[in-house]
Design a protein around this motif. Sequence first.
Motif, PDB file in Angstrom:
ATOM      1  N   GLN A   1      -0.111  22.809   8.795  1.00 55.98           N
ATOM      2  CA  GLN A   1       0.494  22.568   7.495  1.00 55.98           C
ATOM      3  C   GLN A   1       0.470  21.067   7.208  1.00 55.98           C
ATOM      4  O   GLN A   1       0.798  20.257   8.061  1.00 55.98           O
ATOM      5  N   VAL A   2       0.075  20.721   6.004  1.00 59.33           N
ATOM      6  CA  VAL A   2       0.078  19.329   5.558  1.00 59.33           C
ATOM      7  C   VAL A   2       1.258  19.145   4.615  1.00 59.33           C
ATOM      8  O   VAL A   2       1.467  19.927   3.687  1.00 59.33           O
ATOM      9  N   HIS A   3       2.000  18.095   4.868  1.00 61.93           N
ATOM     10  CA  HIS A   3       3.170  17.778   4.053  1.00 61.93           C
ATOM     11  C   HIS A   3       2.811  16.654   3.109  1.00 61.93           C
ATOM     12  O   HIS A   3       2.316  15.607   3.542  1.00 61.93           O
ATOM     13  N   VAL A   4       3.061  16.854   1.811  1.00 65.65           N
ATOM     14  CA  VAL A   4       2.696  15.877   0.790  1.00 65.65           C
ATOM     15  C   VAL A   4       3.966  15.419   0.068  1.00 65.65           C
ATOM     16  O   VAL A   4       4.742  16.256  -0.399  1.00 65.65           O
ATOM     17  N   VAL A   5       4.161  14.118  -0.016  1.00 59.34           N
ATOM     18  CA  VAL A   5       5.369  13.573  -0.641  1.00 59.34           C
ATOM     19  C   VAL A   5       4.993  12.506  -1.652  1.00 59.34           C
ATOM     20  O   VAL A   5       4.345  11.514  -1.309  1.00 59.34           O
ATOM     21  N   GLU A   6       5.417  12.728  -2.894  1.00 64.12           N
ATOM     22  CA  GLU A   6       5.229  11.734  -3.948  1.00 64.12           C
ATOM     23  C   GLU A   6       6.465  10.840  -4.049  1.00 64.12           C
ATOM     24  O   GLU A   6       7.583  11.288  -3.769  1.00 64.12           O
ATOM     25  N   SER A   7       6.243   9.612  -4.488  1.00 63.65           N
ATOM     26  CA  SER A   7       7.360   8.691  -4.714  1.00 63.65           C
ATOM     27  C   SER A   7       6.955   7.675  -5.767  1.00 63.65           C
ATOM     28  O   SER A   7       5.777   7.581  -6.132  1.00 63.65           O
ATOM     29  N   GLY A   8       7.952   6.943  -6.257  1.00 55.07           N
ATOM     30  CA  GLY A   8       7.664   5.874  -7.197  1.00 55.07           C
ATOM     31  C   GLY A   8       8.001   6.176  -8.633  1.00 55.07           C
ATOM     32  O   GLY A   8       7.861   5.313  -9.506  1.00 55.07           O
ATOM     33  N   GLY A   9       8.427   7.397  -8.896  1.00 54.27           N
ATOM     34  CA  GLY A   9       8.799   7.733 -10.265  1.00 54.27           C
ATOM     35  C   GLY A   9      10.111   7.085 -10.668  1.00 54.27           C
ATOM     36  O   GLY A   9      10.794   6.458  -9.854  1.00 54.27           O
ATOM     37  N   GLY A  10      10.436   7.230 -11.942  1.00 58.27           N
ATOM     38  CA  GLY A  10      11.689   6.667 -12.433  1.00 58.27           C
ATOM     39  C   GLY A  10      11.672   6.529 -13.931  1.00 58.27           C
ATOM     40  O   GLY A  10      10.820   7.099 -14.617  1.00 58.27           O
ATOM     41  N   LEU A  11      12.623   5.749 -14.423  1.00 58.90           N
ATOM     42  CA  LEU A  11      12.759   5.496 -15.849  1.00 58.90           C
ATOM     43  C   LEU A  11      12.104   4.158 -16.183  1.00 58.90           C
ATOM     44  O   LEU A  11      12.391   3.141 -15.529  1.00 58.90           O
ATOM     45  N   VAL A  12      11.253   4.159 -17.187  1.00 54.62           N
ATOM     46  CA  VAL A  12      10.563   2.936 -17.597  1.00 54.62           C
ATOM     47  C   VAL A  12      10.507   2.895 -19.116  1.00 54.62           C
ATOM     48  O   VAL A  12      10.443   3.943 -19.764  1.00 54.62           O
ATOM     49  N   GLN A  13      10.540   1.695 -19.660  1.00 53.00           N
ATOM     50  CA  GLN A  13      10.459   1.555 -21.110  1.00 53.00           C
ATOM     51  C   GLN A  13       9.025   1.708 -21.586  1.00 53.00           C
ATOM     52  O   GLN A  13       8.080   1.450 -20.829  1.00 53.00           O
ATOM     53  N   PRO A  14       8.856   2.108 -22.826  1.00 53.27           N
ATOM     54  CA  PRO A  14       7.486   2.186 -23.374  1.00 53.27           C
ATOM     55  C   PRO A  14       6.773   0.845 -23.225  1.00 53.27           C
ATOM     56  O   PRO A  14       7.362  -0.216 -23.450  1.00 53.27           O
ATOM     57  N   GLY A  15       5.505   0.915 -22.825  1.00 50.81           N
ATOM     58  CA  GLY A  15       4.731  -0.284 -22.569  1.00 50.81           C
ATOM     59  C   GLY A  15       4.811  -0.775 -21.146  1.00 50.81           C
ATOM     60  O   GLY A  15       4.045  -1.670 -20.751  1.00 50.81           O
ATOM     61  N   GLY A  16       5.706  -0.194 -20.373  1.00 48.21           N
ATOM     62  CA  GLY A  16       5.873  -0.610 -18.988  1.00 48.21           C
ATOM     63  C   GLY A  16       4.863   0.031 -18.055  1.00 48.21           C
ATOM     64  O   GLY A  16       3.979   0.789 -18.481  1.00 48.21           O
ATOM     65  N   SER A  17       5.013  -0.287 -16.773  1.00 46.94           N
ATOM     66  CA  SER A  17       4.094   0.204 -15.747  1.00 46.94           C
ATOM     67  C   SER A  17       4.870   0.800 -14.580  1.00 46.94           C
ATOM     68  O   SER A  17       6.025   0.432 -14.325  1.00 46.94           O
ATOM     69  N   LEU A  18       4.214   1.708 -13.896  1.00 46.43           N
ATOM     70  CA  LEU A  18       4.731   2.278 -12.660  1.00 46.43           C
ATOM     71  C   LEU A  18       3.562   2.511 -11.726  1.00 46.43           C
ATOM     72  O   LEU A  18       2.443   2.781 -12.189  1.00 46.43           O
ATOM     73  N   ARG A  19       3.832   2.457 -10.437  1.00 46.20           N
ATOM     74  CA  ARG A  19       2.844   2.861  -9.443  1.00 46.20           C
ATOM     75  C   ARG A  19       3.430   3.966  -8.594  1.00 46.20           C
ATOM     76  O   ARG A  19       4.443   3.766  -7.919  1.00 46.20           O
ATOM     77  N   LEU A  20       2.789   5.126  -8.648  1.00 47.04           N
ATOM     78  CA  LEU A  20       3.202   6.264  -7.847  1.00 47.04           C
ATOM     79  C   LEU A  20       2.440   6.268  -6.527  1.00 47.04           C
ATOM     80  O   LEU A  20       1.279   5.848  -6.463  1.00 47.04           O
ATOM     81  N   SER A  21       3.111   6.769  -5.504  1.00 47.23           N
ATOM     82  CA  SER A  21       2.489   6.909  -4.194  1.00 47.23           C
ATOM     83  C   SER A  21       2.527   8.365  -3.772  1.00 47.23           C
ATOM     84  O   SER A  21       3.447   9.108  -4.136  1.00 47.23           O
ATOM     85  N   CYS A  22       1.546   8.741  -2.984  1.00 48.44           N
ATOM     86  CA  CYS A  22       1.464  10.103  -2.450  1.00 48.44           C
ATOM     87  C   CYS A  22       1.045  10.006  -1.000  1.00 48.44           C
ATOM     88  O   CYS A  22      -0.078   9.575  -0.709  1.00 48.44           O
ATOM     89  N   ALA A  23       1.939  10.390  -0.104  1.00 48.64           N
ATOM     90  CA  ALA A  23       1.671  10.296   1.320  1.00 48.64           C
ATOM     91  C   ALA A  23       1.499  11.684   1.924  1.00 48.64           C
ATOM     92  O   ALA A  23       2.328  12.566   1.694  1.00 48.64           O
ATOM     93  N   ALA A  24       0.441  11.840   2.688  1.00 43.47           N
ATOM     94  CA  ALA A  24       0.174  13.105   3.381  1.00 43.47           C
ATOM     95  C   ALA A  24       0.433  12.922   4.867  1.00 43.47           C
ATOM     96  O   ALA A  24       0.115  11.880   5.444  1.00 43.47           O
ATOM     97  N   SER A  25       0.987  13.955   5.484  1.00 49.41           N
ATOM     98  CA  SER A  25       1.259  13.914   6.912  1.00 49.41           C
ATOM     99  C   SER A  25       1.206  15.326   7.459  1.00 49.41           C
ATOM    100  O   SER A  25       1.097  16.298   6.722  1.00 49.41           O
ATOM    101  N   GLY A  26       1.284  15.431   8.786  1.00 54.21           N
ATOM    102  CA  GLY A  26       1.289  16.744   9.414  1.00 54.21           C
ATOM    103  C   GLY A  26      -0.048  17.088  10.043  1.00 54.21           C
ATOM    104  O   GLY A  26      -0.727  16.222  10.584  1.00 54.21           O
ATOM    105  N   ALA A  27      -0.442  18.325   9.911  1.00 54.62           N
ATOM    106  CA  ALA A  27      -1.644  18.852  10.573  1.00 54.62           C
ATOM    107  C   ALA A  27      -2.901  18.492   9.782  1.00 54.62           C
ATOM    108  O   ALA A  27      -3.574  19.363   9.230  1.00 54.62           O
ATOM    109  N   ILE A  28      -3.202  17.208   9.781  1.00 56.71           N
ATOM    110  CA  ILE A  28      -4.367  16.731   9.037  1.00 56.71           C
ATOM    111  C   ILE A  28      -5.562  16.720   9.967  1.00 56.71           C
ATOM    112  O   ILE A  28      -5.584  15.991  10.943  1.00 56.71           O
ATOM    113  N   ARG A  29      -6.567  17.509   9.635  1.00 55.73           N
ATOM    114  CA  ARG A  29      -7.757  17.610  10.478  1.00 55.73           C
ATOM    115  C   ARG A  29      -8.844  16.644  10.024  1.00 55.73           C
ATOM    116  O   ARG A  29      -9.674  16.205  10.817  1.00 55.73           O
ATOM    117  N   SER A  30      -8.853  16.348   8.732  1.00 54.76           N
ATOM    118  CA  SER A  30      -9.870  15.443   8.210  1.00 54.76           C
ATOM    119  C   SER A  30      -9.360  14.862   6.901  1.00 54.76           C
ATOM    120  O   SER A  30      -8.454  15.416   6.264  1.00 54.76           O
TER     121      SER A  30
END
Length: 112
Positions: A1-30
């Motif tokens: 099983q591969v576990h996937v976790v997103e982060s980095g979301g939130g509240l931002v004003q129009p015109g702003g920027s965000l960077r989201l992250s996605c980390a995978a862990s667990g039974a990663i074969r490739s």
Amino acid sequence: QVHVVESGGGLVQPGGSLRLSCAASGAIRSIEAMGWYRQAPGNAREFIAEITQSGFTNYADSMRGRFTISRDNAKMTAYLQMNNLKSEDTAVYFCRWGNDFWGQGTQVTVSS
């Protein structure tokens, strides 16, 4: 099983920027392709972008320009840089590892 976790979301004003992250862990074969999607209330899940193991990228036409996908294979992590955000970008953003594994999503709200 591969576990996937997103982060980095939130509240931002129009015109702003965000960077989201996605980390995978667990039974990663490739190293697998990773993708970003989003789903706004009442709408279907929408494809944003995908990045292959080697870094080749593919974007939905409507997302090209403001959104940039990247990855760090050593960290098993993908990123989504979002610039000039608009209210219509408000949604839950999901990450996919390979074809089968999804995270729970991270909320992005664009509002003044």
